[in-house]
Design an enzyme around this catalytic site. Structure first.
Site, PDB file in Angstrom:
ATOM      1  N   SER A 119       0.847  -1.184   0.000  1.00  0.00           N
ATOM      2  CA  SER A 119       0.000   0.000   0.000  1.00  0.00           C
ATOM      3  C   SER A 119       0.886   1.238   0.000  1.00  0.00           C
ATOM      4  O   SER A 119       1.730   1.406   0.871  1.00  0.00           O
ATOM      5  CB  SER A 119      -0.903  -0.013   1.236  1.00  0.00           C
ATOM      6  OG  SER A 119      -1.679   1.163   1.299  1.00  0.00           O
ATOM      7  N   GLY A 146      -0.315   4.474  -0.028  1.00  0.00           N
ATOM      8  CA  GLY A 146      -1.092   5.635   0.365  1.00  0.00           C
ATOM      9  C   GLY A 146      -1.772   6.284  -0.822  1.00  0.00           C
ATOM     10  O   GLY A 146      -2.434   5.627  -1.632  1.00  0.00           O
ATOM     11  N   ALA A 147      -1.591   7.594  -0.966  1.00  0.00           N
ATOM     12  CA  ALA A 147      -2.238   8.341  -2.048  1.00  0.00           C
ATOM     13  C   ALA A 147      -1.745   7.923  -3.430  1.00  0.00           C
ATOM     14  O   ALA A 147      -2.386   8.231  -4.439  1.00  0.00           O
ATOM     15  CB  ALA A 147      -2.017   9.836  -1.848  1.00  0.00           C
ATOM     16  N   GLY A 177      -6.942   1.281   4.376  1.00  0.00           N
ATOM     17  CA  GLY A 177      -6.178   0.058   4.136  1.00  0.00           C
ATOM     18  C   GLY A 177      -7.014  -1.189   4.325  1.00  0.00           C
ATOM     19  O   GLY A 177      -6.832  -2.188   3.612  1.00  0.00           O
ATOM     20  N   ASP A 178      -7.952  -1.148   5.273  1.00  0.00           N
ATOM     21  CA  ASP A 178      -8.828  -2.297   5.506  1.00  0.00           C
ATOM     22  C   ASP A 178      -9.788  -2.493   4.335  1.00  0.00           C
ATOM     23  O   ASP A 178     -10.092  -3.620   3.951  1.00  0.00           O
ATOM     24  CB  ASP A 178      -9.601  -2.105   6.809  1.00  0.00           C
ATOM     25  CG  ASP A 178      -8.683  -1.884   8.000  1.00  0.00           C
ATOM     26  OD1 ASP A 178      -7.562  -2.429   7.979  1.00  0.00           O
ATOM     27  OD2 ASP A 178      -9.077  -1.168   8.927  1.00  0.00           O
TER      28      ASP A 178
END
Length: 320
Positions: free
Chosen positions: A228, A230-231, A259-260
């Site tokens: 992941s 982020g943006a 994230g979930d």
């Protein structure tokens, strides 16, 4: 059925304030409570996507009772009418200790969130054995499993590795989403997917460059690594190839639970037999729609539908 495991469940409390200023008093403009812990967040999103979902883990004390009532869609202290929206099935194991709380303070002026997390209840050897028994039973009907979040006190650091091995023995694909030493031990048990963020990957491998770190994590035992960013979206390093998925535009909002939601997108894709591009597209659209949602840990349905066809997918390398 999709099974999510949240060993350290939480009652998530969110306060909204006009502006968060250190060393001053604040008037809270909005309060919300919801069942939390990463796996419960994942389960809520999966249920909203139409998947039959079961949650297990630990819950106890007054906070745990409130969490379970909210999970069932019933406000604490009110009888169920049978008309609540679909909810994950509760297979949580009752423990003597009190379920933890997490407090999120949302600054309305900036959109920033400050998070305070309690450690969780002390888990006994007998309570862990009860969890293992419940988990073995649930695996018999599971199409996929997500192991999510931190470990409560008393649970051994190799707990996720143990649960991964049991999942593999039952022939069920397992996704691991944790950090630190539990992630290190879990990867050695060869989970089908891991979903760390860039910082967690760097802590695990010592490499700051995401692609290099994800490749290193695969060498350590993970079948597929979905980082992941982020943006900037997500990076997937898999036996079938390497992909990058990017949201169509930067968004502002509350990132709690994003994230979930990405995990839910990935896991639903596994259960439905989707290819990697479709899994990643769903994961990025869901996580972005979660940032845009007014309540932490939920996704904005119309935004998700609008974002889904606009997620950018790039294949960086073929199968290795």
């Amino acid at each position: 059925m999709i099974l999510t495991v949240t060993l350290n469940t939480a009652l998530d409390v969110t306060y909204a304030v006009p502006a968060l200023v250190p060393h001053t008093s604040h008037r809270v403009s909005e309060i919300s409570e919801r069942p939390g812990g990463k796996g419960l967040n994942v389960a809520r999103v999966l249920t909203a996507l139409g998947h039959e979902t079961v949650v297990t883990g630990f819950a106890g004390g007054r906070t745990g009772a409130v969490l379970r009532e909210l999970l069932a869609g019933t406000p604490p202290g009110t009888p169920s009418t049978g008309s609540a929206a679909p909810a994950p099935r509760d297979a949580l194991v009752t423990v003597a200790g009190n379920t933890r709380r997490t407090l999120a303070v949302v600054d309305r002026s900036t959109g920033d969130t400050t998070q305070l997390n309690e450690p969780g209840p002390q888990i006994s050897a007998g309570e862990w054995a009860a969890l293992i028994g419940t988990y073995r039973e649930l695996l018999t009907g599971a199409d996929a499993v997500a192991l999510c979040g931190s470990l409560p006190p008393g649970v051994h650091v190799g707990a996720y590795a143990e649960l991964i091995r049991l999942g593999h023995a039952a022939g069920v694909p397992v996704l691991l989403d944790t950090s630190g030493e539990p992630l290190r031990r879990g990867i050695a048990a060869r989970p089908d997917l891991v979903k760390p963020n860039a910082d967690e990957l760097a802590q695990l491998t010592g490499a700051r460059e995401p692609l290099r770190a994800a490749r290193d994590a695969r060498r350590r035992g993970a079948h597929s690594v979905i980082a992941s960013l982020g943006a900037d979206g997500m990076l997937a390093v898999t036996p079938d190839g390497i992909w990058r998925a990017s949201p169509p535009a930067a968004v502002r909002g509350n990132p709690t639970g994003a994230g979930d939601s990405a995990v839910a997108g990935l896991l639903s894709g596994v259960a439905e037999g989707l290819g990697w591009p479709d899994r990643l597209t769903r994961a990025v659209a869901l996580s972005t729609a979660t940032v845009l949602a007014p309540a932490a840990g939920e996704f904005d349905g119309p935004a998700y539908a609008e974002l889904l066809p606009r997620v950018g997918i790039e294949r960086l390398a073929p199968a290795s």
